[in-house]
Scaffold this motif. Structure first.
Motif, PDB file in Angstrom:
ATOM      1  N   PHE A  55       0.833  -1.197   0.000  1.00  0.00           N
ATOM      2  CA  PHE A  55       0.000   0.000   0.000  1.00  0.00           C
ATOM      3  C   PHE A  55       0.871   1.252   0.000  1.00  0.00           C
ATOM      4  O   PHE A  55       1.908   1.282   0.665  1.00  0.00           O
ATOM      5  N   VAL A  64      -3.893   8.770   5.887  1.00  0.00           N
ATOM      6  CA  VAL A  64      -3.939   8.525   4.446  1.00  0.00           C
ATOM      7  C   VAL A  64      -4.829   9.557   3.756  1.00  0.00           C
ATOM      8  O   VAL A  64      -5.711  10.154   4.379  1.00  0.00           O
ATOM      9  N   GLN A  72      -9.709   1.808   0.897  1.00  0.00           N
ATOM     10  CA  GLN A  72      -9.590   1.000   2.115  1.00  0.00           C
ATOM     11  C   GLN A  72     -10.956   0.500   2.562  1.00  0.00           C
ATOM     12  O   GLN A  72     -11.129  -0.687   2.865  1.00  0.00           O
ATOM     13  N   GLY A  91       3.835  -1.322   3.307  1.00  0.00           N
ATOM     14  CA  GLY A  91       3.301  -0.001   3.040  1.00  0.00           C
ATOM     15  C   GLY A  91       4.348   1.090   3.111  1.00  0.00           C
ATOM     16  O   GLY A  91       5.373   0.945   3.770  1.00  0.00           O
ATOM     17  N   THR A  93       4.754   5.674   2.782  1.00  0.00           N
ATOM     18  CA  THR A  93       4.093   6.972   2.754  1.00  0.00           C
ATOM     19  C   THR A  93       5.113   8.074   2.590  1.00  0.00           C
ATOM     20  O   THR A  93       6.299   7.882   2.841  1.00  0.00           O
ATOM     21  N   LEU A 109      -2.085   1.690   7.509  1.00  0.00           N
ATOM     22  CA  LEU A 109      -1.877   0.672   6.471  1.00  0.00           C
ATOM     23  C   LEU A 109      -1.644  -0.702   7.090  1.00  0.00           C
ATOM     24  O   LEU A 109      -2.175  -1.717   6.613  1.00  0.00           O
TER      25      LEU A 109
END
Length: 184
Positions: A55, A64, A72, A91, A93, A109
């Motif tokens: 993710f 997110v 999601q 995941g 970010t 995540l």
């Protein structure tokens, strides 16, 4: 061969750029969540067929992006059937700030993966935390749960620090390798 998919939302192109590095490391298919928070039926099928799902979302206001959150929530249809049970997950970010509450996004995540009965893969890289460390070092932001990336707000996606991009690539490779080993 292990099949990996990187699914991400990118608002300004930075997360897409990082997703490409993660996918390169994992030899994964890329799926972009659109600006309405949706993916195609064929993309849902690719996720369902994957051994590993990674993710990716920017961190906006400490979590997110809403488009990722919509995706999601839509995974609840898969959750009811336990369709992603025992898949390998990871995941990543990014945000403009060095910290920017990225940890909250990664925990979101990780929780999503856990709700699906998945197996979460940590970053597995020591932090670059010495006086001599630079932004070009791997894991220079000191992540553990997943890959942390800093994207300067006044710069294009191709200005993300080399260390962050290498961290993303190595993390993709780690997730795919663990999925391969677990698949046996």
């Amino acid at each position: 061969m292990t099949k990996a998919v990187v699914i991400y939302y990118s608002g300004y192109g930075h997360t897409q750029h990082v997703a490409q590095y993660v996918a390169e490391g994992a030899h994964a298919q890329l799926i972009a969540i659109d600006n309405n928070g949706e993916i195609s039926e064929q993309e849902w099928e690719a996720l369902n067929a994957a051994d590993a799902i990674i993710f990716g979302s920017p961190t906006y206001m400490g979590s997110v992006a809403w488009q990722f959150k919509k995706f999601q929530d839509a995974t609840s249809k898969v959750w009811f059937t336990r369709g992603w049970q025992d898949k390998v997950f990871g995941g990543f970010t990014n945000s403009a700030s060095l910290n920017g509450d990225k940890q909250v996004t990664l925990i979101t995540l990780q929780t999503l993966a856990s709700q699906h009965g998945g197996i979460w893969v940590s970053l597995g890289l020591l932090p670059a935390n010495t006086l001599a460390s630079t932004r070009n070092d791997v894991n220079n932001l000191g992540g553990s749960v997943g890959a942390l990336i800093q994207s300067p707000s006044d710069a294009a996606a191709d200005n993300i620090a080399a260390g962050d991009l290498e961290t993303a690539k190595l993390y993709g490779a780690r997730v795919a390798d663990i999925a391969r080993r677990l698949r046996g």
